[in-house]
Design an enzyme around this catalytic site. Structure first.
Site, PDB file in Angstrom:
ATOM      1  N   CYS A  43      52.798  82.191  28.751  1.00  0.00           N
ATOM      2  CA  CYS A  43      52.675  81.150  27.726  1.00  0.00           C
ATOM      3  C   CYS A  43      54.010  80.469  27.455  1.00  0.00           C
ATOM      4  CB  CYS A  43      52.117  81.768  26.441  1.00  0.00           C
ATOM      5  SG  CYS A  43      52.096  80.606  25.078  1.00  0.00           S
ATOM      6  N   CYS A  48      51.557  77.516  28.621  1.00  0.00           N
ATOM      7  CA  CYS A  48      51.204  76.672  27.470  1.00  0.00           C
ATOM      8  C   CYS A  48      52.365  75.865  26.899  1.00  0.00           C
ATOM      9  CB  CYS A  48      50.666  77.534  26.326  1.00  0.00           C
ATOM     10  SG  CYS A  48      49.728  78.957  26.833  1.00  0.00           S
ATOM     11  N   LYS A  51      54.159  73.383  29.342  1.00  0.00           N
ATOM     12  CA  LYS A  51      53.093  72.412  29.677  1.00  0.00           C
ATOM     13  C   LYS A  51      52.896  71.413  28.536  1.00  0.00           C
ATOM     14  CE  LYS A  51      49.303  72.874  28.212  1.00  0.00           C
ATOM     15  NZ  LYS A  51      48.270  73.768  28.660  1.00  0.00           N
ATOM     16  N   TYR A 181      41.341  73.943  34.212  1.00  0.00           N
ATOM     17  CA  TYR A 181      42.307  73.584  33.168  1.00  0.00           C
ATOM     18  C   TYR A 181      43.602  73.034  33.770  1.00  0.00           C
ATOM     19  CZ  TYR A 181      40.026  76.490  29.486  1.00  0.00           C
ATOM     20  OH  TYR A 181      39.178  77.040  28.567  1.00  0.00           O
ATOM     21  N   GLU A 185      44.956  69.199  33.629  1.00  0.00           N
ATOM     22  CA  GLU A 185      46.107  68.934  32.749  1.00  0.00           C
ATOM     23  C   GLU A 185      47.279  68.347  33.532  1.00  0.00           C
ATOM     24  OE1 GLU A 185      45.322  72.235  29.223  1.00  0.00           O
ATOM     25  OE2 GLU A 185      46.805  72.688  30.747  1.00  0.00           O
ATOM     26  N   HIS A 438      37.939  59.042   5.831  1.00  0.00           N
ATOM     27  CA  HIS A 438      37.901  57.706   6.427  1.00  0.00           C
ATOM     28  C   HIS A 438      39.246  56.999   6.276  1.00  0.00           C
ATOM     29  CE1 HIS A 438      36.013  54.003   7.771  1.00  0.00           C
ATOM     30  NE2 HIS A 438      36.585  53.377   6.752  1.00  0.00           N
ATOM     31  N   GLU A 443      35.732  61.654  11.562  1.00  0.00           N
ATOM     32  CA  GLU A 443      34.650  61.480  10.587  1.00  0.00           C
ATOM     33  C   GLU A 443      33.296  61.394  11.287  1.00  0.00           C
ATOM     34  OE1 GLU A 443      34.393  57.586   8.430  1.00  0.00           O
ATOM     35  OE2 GLU A 443      36.129  57.079   9.651  1.00  0.00           O
TER      36      GLU A 443
HETATM   37  P1  NDP Z   1      40.342  77.710  36.409  1.00  0.00           P
HETATM   38  O1  NDP Z   1      39.595  78.965  36.643  1.00  0.00           O
HETATM   39  O2  NDP Z   1      40.226  77.007  35.115  1.00  0.00           O
HETATM   40  O3  NDP Z   1      39.956  76.657  37.550  1.00  0.00           O
HETATM   41  C1  NDP Z   1      40.072  76.977  38.900  1.00  0.00           C
HETATM   42  C2  NDP Z   1      39.589  75.795  39.705  1.00  0.00           C
HETATM   43  O4  NDP Z   1      39.818  76.025  41.075  1.00  0.00           O
HETATM   44  C3  NDP Z   1      38.104  75.547  39.523  1.00  0.00           C
HETATM   45  O5  NDP Z   1      37.885  74.175  39.481  1.00  0.00           O
HETATM   46  C4  NDP Z   1      37.509  76.172  40.772  1.00  0.00           C
HETATM   47  O6  NDP Z   1      36.345  75.554  41.214  1.00  0.00           O
HETATM   48  C5  NDP Z   1      38.595  75.924  41.786  1.00  0.00           C
HETATM   49  N1  NDP Z   1      38.624  76.917  42.853  1.00  0.00           N
HETATM   50  C6  NDP Z   1      38.637  78.251  42.719  1.00  0.00           C
HETATM   51  N2  NDP Z   1      38.688  78.856  43.927  1.00  0.00           N
HETATM   52  C7  NDP Z   1      38.702  77.864  44.835  1.00  0.00           C
HETATM   53  C8  NDP Z   1      38.753  77.840  46.260  1.00  0.00           C
HETATM   54  N3  NDP Z   1      38.794  78.960  46.965  1.00  0.00           N
HETATM   55  N4  NDP Z   1      38.744  76.648  46.881  1.00  0.00           N
HETATM   56  C9  NDP Z   1      38.695  75.492  46.165  1.00  0.00           C
HETATM   57  N5  NDP Z   1      38.642  75.460  44.817  1.00  0.00           N
HETATM   58  C10 NDP Z   1      38.643  76.638  44.162  1.00  0.00           C
HETATM   59  O7  NDP Z   1      41.855  78.073  36.775  1.00  0.00           O
HETATM   60  P2  NDP Z   1      43.220  77.377  36.432  1.00  0.00           P
HETATM   61  O8  NDP Z   1      44.121  77.798  37.533  1.00  0.00           O
HETATM   62  O9  NDP Z   1      43.076  75.942  36.145  1.00  0.00           O
HETATM   63  O10 NDP Z   1      43.617  78.104  35.075  1.00  0.00           O
HETATM   64  C11 NDP Z   1      43.582  79.523  34.987  1.00  0.00           C
HETATM   65  C12 NDP Z   1      43.237  79.961  33.609  1.00  0.00           C
HETATM   66  O11 NDP Z   1      44.354  79.796  32.773  1.00  0.00           O
HETATM   67  C13 NDP Z   1      42.122  79.155  32.929  1.00  0.00           C
HETATM   68  O12 NDP Z   1      40.851  79.580  33.271  1.00  0.00           O
HETATM   69  C14 NDP Z   1      42.427  79.383  31.480  1.00  0.00           C
HETATM   70  O13 NDP Z   1      41.843  80.582  31.093  1.00  0.00           O
HETATM   71  C15 NDP Z   1      43.930  79.480  31.468  1.00  0.00           C
HETATM   72  N6  NDP Z   1      44.530  78.196  31.054  1.00  0.00           N
HETATM   73  C16 NDP Z   1      44.263  77.717  29.806  1.00  0.00           C
HETATM   74  C17 NDP Z   1      44.811  76.515  29.407  1.00  0.00           C
HETATM   75  C18 NDP Z   1      44.504  76.006  28.044  1.00  0.00           C
HETATM   76  O14 NDP Z   1      44.086  76.777  27.202  1.00  0.00           O
HETATM   77  N7  NDP Z   1      44.671  74.719  27.793  1.00  0.00           N
HETATM   78  C19 NDP Z   1      45.673  75.741  30.264  1.00  0.00           C
HETATM   79  C20 NDP Z   1      45.872  76.324  31.555  1.00  0.00           C
HETATM   80  C21 NDP Z   1      45.315  77.499  31.922  1.00  0.00           C
HETATM   81  P3  NDP Z   1      34.892  76.006  40.710  1.00  0.00           P
HETATM   82  O15 NDP Z   1      34.726  75.419  39.357  1.00  0.00           O
HETATM   83  O16 NDP Z   1      33.997  75.414  41.739  1.00  0.00           O
HETATM   84  O17 NDP Z   1      34.883  77.487  40.705  1.00  0.00           O
END
Ligand code: NDP
Length: 461
Positions: A43, A48, A51, A181, A185, A438, A443
């Site tokens: 984080c 976080c 970022k 995510y 982002e 408002h 709202e």
């Molecule tokens: P996520 O799990 O959110 O997303 C992973 C993405 O990669 C999905 O779109 C997934 O597709 C795709 N993917 C997974 N495996 C493959 C593959 N083998 N080939 C191609 N595409 C693939 O992971 P992130 O890395 O974005 O973030 C990790 C975690 O960190 C989040 O889940 C969240 O919990 C946390 N996080 C939270 C944030 C916040 O609160 N704002 C910000 C950043 C991270 P599919 O959907 O098809 O599985």
């Protein structure tokens, strides 16, 4: 527990580990925390916090544009200097990491700069220090690491979010793989900072797990910002050429860019932890725990991303606090993982709590949906094109709100308050009895009276 060196040994000084260590130490327990990297965890150091600074920096691009609609003009086009931002960001991260160290010290916890490896249920080796220590209780809070497909040809040319925080110069063109995510982002961040961004995602839409209206709306907004969103395809290889990096995709297309960022998920960080030696059970790469974050080993607990429950900082903090309450304050506490709100710091951002419409229909059968898509007054005035979306999902029978979803610049701020009401079991009538504030974007939340019918969602003026 006097037969052990410590009452509690925590492995990992991130959000969950530090909270647990401080609380336990403040109860009078003898506590040590091992950290192999900088104190603060994902984080603070590579997640976080940096970022969010990047989001703030990036958002100015939109603010400058909007300002012109309000009569502002700039004698010279505003310029952004990435190295200046990086230096300031690193200074602030160092300051925050220092606060974590001070807080641990003030609580009376000992900080050990080393990788820790379990030898057995009560013994930890401090790798590189040729030392072992014993503890009555051990808490694993090592978090997660970016996952990449190691066997993908050309993977060595790719960066992850870890490196994205330190790239020395902004590229002109960037390809980002993933639709979660981090991918979404960073796509918005780099686009705002002037980079040409292509997002490559294997699924039919971005942000699987979020409400379908939210996903479609945000995908539209990304394209409106000029992000090139390629769906239904994924990387097959990355080739380095004289012109840059070429992404070869599964649909036969190629994308040329200067930098390729993979954000395909994160994996629990369990490598070299000695879990087998201590007999700690792992499933799908994550440490298995019960409601009190206890593993199958009587003296070992785990909190945060290493358990792959809900991988969010505040959740890790609450799991760490619940562990400390249970084990050091004689106050059995388990964290309730229901109704945890989350935010995606895209531009516009998403704030979301509770069920998606599809989840609600699956769990409750009949649901009422209230949906509004509109241009906020800030943009109707300035000519900005950005749209907001607000959606409520209500159980038709009990009239309780099951989900609330906001796509708007302040979506994450708004959802924090909505989450309180949903957690308390608010009904639609109670929600609506709250008088609007408002003129605000929020709202709209308490003024939606007409149920949404699928044919309603036409284009937004
Ligand atoms: P996520 O799990 O959110 O997303 C992973 C993405 O990669 C999905 O779109 C997934 O597709 C795709 N993917 C997974 N495996 C493959 C593959 N083998 N080939 C191609 N595409 C693939 O992971 P992130 O890395 O974005 O973030 C990790 C975690 O960190 C989040 O889940 C969240 O919990 C946390 N996080 C939270 C944030 C916040 O609160 N704002 C910000 C950043 C991270 P599919 O959907 O098809 O599985």
């Amino acid at each position: 527990m006097a037969q052990y060196d410590y009452d509690l040994f925590v492995i990992g000084a991130g959000s969950g580990g530090v909270r647990a260590a401080r609380l336990a130490a403040m109860s009078g327990a003898r506590v040590a925390v091992a950290e192999e990297d900088r104190v603060g965890g994902t984080c603070v150091i590579r997640g976080c916090v940096p970022k969010k600074f990047m989001v703030y920096a990036s958002e100015y691009a939109g603010h400058f544009k909007t300002a012109q609609g309000y009569g502002w003009s700039f004698p010279e086009a505003p310029r952004f200097d990435w190295p200046t931002f990086l230096a300031e960001k690193d200074k602030e991260i160092a300051r925050l990491s220092g606060i974590y160290v001070t807080n641990l010290q003030n609580a009376g916890a000992e900080l050990v700069h080393a990788k820790a490896r379990l030898i057995d249920a009560h013994t930890v080796e401090l790798v590189g220090k040729e030392k072992t220590v014993t503890a009555g209780k051990i808490l694993i809070a090592t978090g997660g690491r970016p996952w990449v497909p190691a066997d993908l040809p050309g993977i060595e040319h790719v960066i992850t979010s870890d490196e994205a925080f330190h790239i020395p110069q902004l590229p002109q063109r960037m390809t980002i793989a993933g639709g979660g995510y981090i991918a979404v982002e960073f796509a918005c961040i780099f686009k705002g900072l002037g980079v040409d961004v292509t997002l490559v995602h294997r699924g039919p839409n971005i942000l699987r797990g979020f409400d379908d209206h939210v996903r479609a709306h945000l995908a539209e907004e990304l394209e409106r910002k000029g992000i090139n969103v390629l769906l239904g395809c994924q990387h097959e290889r990355v080739e380095k050429t004289a012109a840059g990096l070429v992404s070869h995709l599964s649909n036969g297309a190629t994308v040329e860019s200067d930098m390729v960022l993979f954000a395909l998920g994160r994996a629990p960080y369990v490598e070299g932890l000695g879990l087998e030696a201590a007999g700690v059970a792992v499933e799908d790469g994550a440490i298995v725990v019960d409601d009190f974050s206890k593993t199958n080993v009587e003296s070992i607990w785990a909190v945060g991303d290493v358990t792959n429950r809900i991988n969010l900082t505040p959740v890790a903090i609450r799991e760490g606090a619940a562990f400390a309450q249970t084990e050091f304050y004689d106050n059995p506490t388990s964290f309730d993982h229901e109704m945890v709100a989350s935010a995606v710091f895209s531009q516009p951002a998403i704030g979301s709590v509770g069920m998606t419409e599809a989840e609600a229909r699956h769990a409750h059968g009949q649901v009422d949906v209230y949906l509004s898509r509109f241009r906020a007054m800030k943009h109707t005035f300035s000519g900005g094109e950005e749209r907001a979306l607000i959606k409520l999902v209500v159980d038709a029978k009990s009239q309780k709100l099951l989900g609330c979803h906001v796509v708007a610049p302040d979506g994450p701020e708004i959802i924090q308050m909505a989450a309180i009401a949903l957690k308390m079991g608010v009904t639609k009538a109670q929600w609506d009895s709250t008088c609007a504030v408002h003129p605000t974007l929020a709202e709209e939340l308490v003024t939606m009276r007409e149920k949404y019918m699928p044919q309603d969602l036409g284009p937004v003026a």
